[in-house]
Each structure stands twice: as C-alpha cells, then as structure tokens.
Enzyme design. Structure first.
Site, PDB file in Angstrom:
ATOM      1  N   TYR A  62      10.362  88.660  -2.763  1.00 55.47           N
ATOM      2  CA  TYR A  62      10.783  88.309  -1.406  1.00 55.47           C
ATOM      3  C   TYR A  62      10.649  86.809  -1.161  1.00 55.47           C
ATOM      4  CZ  TYR A  62      10.387  93.324  -0.286  1.00 55.47           C
ATOM      5  OH  TYR A  62      10.527  94.682  -0.251  1.00 55.47           O
ATOM      6  N   GLY A 213      17.310 101.749   9.797  1.00 58.90           N
ATOM      7  CA  GLY A 213      18.648 101.588   9.230  1.00 58.90           C
ATOM      8  C   GLY A 213      19.037 100.145   9.044  1.00 58.90           C
ATOM      9  N   ARG A 214      18.104  99.342   8.512  1.00 57.74           N
ATOM     10  CA  ARG A 214      18.302  97.898   8.320  1.00 57.74           C
ATOM     11  C   ARG A 214      18.630  97.212   9.648  1.00 57.74           C
ATOM     12  NH1 ARG A 214      18.542  96.909   2.717  1.00 57.74           N
ATOM     13  NH2 ARG A 214      18.775  98.834   1.525  1.00 57.74           N
ATOM     14  N   PHE A 217      19.791 100.657  14.166  1.00 59.62           N
ATOM     15  CA  PHE A 217      19.387 101.414  15.342  1.00 59.62           C
ATOM     16  C   PHE A 217      18.635 100.556  16.368  1.00 59.62           C
ATOM     17  CE2 PHE A 217      20.029 104.705  12.106  1.00 59.62           C
ATOM     18  CZ  PHE A 217      20.950 105.494  12.776  1.00 59.62           C
ATOM     19  N   GLY A 219      20.199  97.857  17.218  1.00 60.36           N
ATOM     20  CA  GLY A 219      21.344  97.152  17.783  1.00 60.36           C
ATOM     21  C   GLY A 219      21.857  96.021  16.935  1.00 60.36           C
TER      22      GLY A 219
END
Length: 342
Positions: A62, A213-214, A217, A219
C-alpha cells in the site's frame, strides 16, 4: 484510552481478540483519494483508536515506497502497542495494468516480514496475511515459513487473503489459520457459497475488506464525482453502462435506509456486521465524518427478516460488472484449487 463501548470478537480459535469494526489504513497513502499529510494520518489513527477501534489493517504494497506501513508505524508510537491488533500483508511482488505477480517462496516470506517489522518499527505483527497466493509455490512451503516466524515471536497469528477452499484447508493443516480476508459486501457475495463455509468449518475468522462496495454504498461516484486520480475510474462497476445500471441499486438501498433512519452506508455496513460473531470488517476512510458514520452502523438493530430484506434488495444478477479490475485478479488465478507440483 480506547472506548469500552466497541464490541469485541474473537477471530479464529487461537486467542486473537479484535474490535468488531476494524480500520483499513490503505487510503491514508492514496488509491481512492490523494494521500493525506503525515500528521493528519496519525491524527486520524489516534481518533480511530479513541473511538474503540483497535484492529488496524495495512500491507507492504500500500502506497508508493511502502508509505502505508511507515505511516502506520509512526502512528503506533502514539498508541499503546499492547492494545492494538496490527494486521499487515505480504506476497504481492508487483502489480501492472494487466497482471498481479505473487511470490510465496519461504525466502520471500521471511524477507518481507523482516522488512515490515522494520518499517512498522515493532517487535511483532499480530496478524500476518499472505496477501495473494502464489500458485507456483506449494502453500505448505509458504505456511511452513510463517509457522517458523510464529515460533520466533515475530508473528502472532497467520492469515490468508483471497485464497481458495483447497488452499485454506491445506494451509490450516500446516498451522492454524486465524483469519481469511476477502471482499464481502452487499454486491460482492461470491464467497458465501464456498469460502465462508470452509472458514466456519475450520474455525477461521473472516475479515471483509471493501464492505461498502469500494465506497459505492457511501455514495462514491453516485452523489460525488471521482477524480481522475481515483483508481475506481478503472473499476468495471464504476464505468460507463455498468455504472448507470448500478445506480439503481444505490437508490434502492437509499430508500430502504430511510426505513431504518440511517444512511445507505450505515445500512450496508450493518449488513456485513450482522453476518456473524466471527466477522470483523475493515472499512477505510480519510474523513472523520465518514468514520463517525461507520461507527453509527453498530447502533442499528436488525432482525433476521431485516437482513433478508436488505439482501434481497441487491440481487446479484442485477449487479453490472466484475468485482475486480480487468484481468489483474482473474478467477483462474485466485481460485485455482489444483495444488502445484513440488
């Protein structure tokens, strides 16, 4: 001091106890947003801990030049080490636009562990995952070296990420696997038929990444636009016609969230939290308001019927696009159950 309100659960049967809600540190050094300044990243992690979240997740891959582990290590200097459950990962040698190259040789396992310990500036890693399985190396060889690291006190518990049923079973026979990390959310449920059951059969904890959901959800890209630097612009579910189709799912969850007096993100995260007492999702964010919103999901009280209604509101055959980027994580590579020859 960490909050006493946060629920705690046990992952696996070897003694690892973590906060029910974890924190994914990846975004602090970029990926879905610009990297945050170092002092801000440290402040965010301190805030996370003060809210009762003690389970932190990072990886040697990362951020450029291993920046994420370095930042997490600096933040840990401001926290009581014995109260933190630190997870990091190894095994991804390189990522290109078309492929992901994994390395699971014993030599590489040890090299990565020593390097992570140095970057994190800690004496041990609580939960050390193989980030992606190298199918050219027998899993017994990889886990055998991890077992040695446990015996040496450099690692406390062993985990796998995105591993197949066969790999999980064979790995667990060499040394107990404490947790399996996998993508699990309302619109990513392919693990429910096979991987979740094998984990529960063997007493292995489950750590869902991308439980929102990455960010969908929450927005992401629906009510806010994505920058060109955001990796999600290349994700199949956020592109073109697929994204236009998926918007209807977000609208449906938004309407359902109104019934519970919460946000779509809280409803989606609560759904994951309610999947079992062996489940500890690790959503990540760089915004305090989003973190507080995530914490609010713990307050939702849902029944079995509620969970079914939420699940049924996102039929998987209506989700447009693969859950993974192009062929970087092709299913043959990730779920190959045929063990490589020695």
């Amino acid at each position: 001091m960490a909050s006493e309100i946060m629920p705690r659960i046990k992952l696996g049967s070897q003694g690892l106890e973590v906060s029910k809600l974890g924190y994914g540190c990846m975004g602090l050094t970029g990926r879905y947003n610009a990297p945050v300044p170092e002092e801000d990243g440290i402040a965010i992690m301190k805030y996370v801990f003060d809210k009762g979240i003690t389970f932190f997740d990072t990886s040697d891959v990362y951020g450029p030049n291993h920046m994420n582990e370095i930042l997490v290590g600096k933040a840990l200097k401001h926290l009581p080490r014995d109260k933190v459950q630190l997870g990091t990962k190894f095994g991804i040698l390189k990522i290109t636009e078309t492929e992901l190259v994994a390395n699971g040789t014993p030599e590489y396992v040890r090299q990565c562990c020593e390097a992570s310990l140095k970057r994190l500036d800690v004496d041990y890693i609580d939960l050390y995952y193989q980030h992606r399985v190298d199918t050219s190396v027998p899993i017994e060889d990889t886990i055998g070296e991890l077992k040695k690291l446990v015996e040496e006190g450099k690692v406390k518990y062993i985990g796998l990420s995105e591993a197949s049923m066969d790999t999980i079973r064979r790995a667990h026979a060499v040394h107990p696997i404490t947790a399996v990390q996998l993508e699990w959310s309302l619109w990513s449920r392919d693990s429910e038929d096979w991987i979740i059951p094998i984990c529960r059969e063997l007493g292995i904890g489950i750590v869902p990444y991308s439980p929102l959901g990455r960010g969908f959800f929450a927005g992401k890209a629906v009510v806010e636009s994505l920058s060109k630097e955001n990796d999600l612009v290349a994700h199949p579910r956020f592109k073109g016609e697929n994204f236009e189709k998926n918007k209807s799912i977000y609208i449906r969850i938004t309407n359902l969230a109104g019934k519970y007096g919460c946000t779509p993100a809280q409803l989606a995260l609560a759904w994951v939290l309610y999947q079992g007492d062996d489940v500890a999702p690790i959503p990540g964010t760089t915004k305090i308001k989003n973190l507080d919103e995530n914490l609010g999901s713990l307050k939702l009280r849902l029944t079995v019927d509620d969970i079914k209604q939420i699940t049924d509101s996102v039929p998987l055959d209506e989700v447009a696009g693969s859950r993974t980027y192009t062929n970087m994580y092709n299913s043959t590579w990730r779920f190959a159950d045929t063990p490589p020859k020695r």
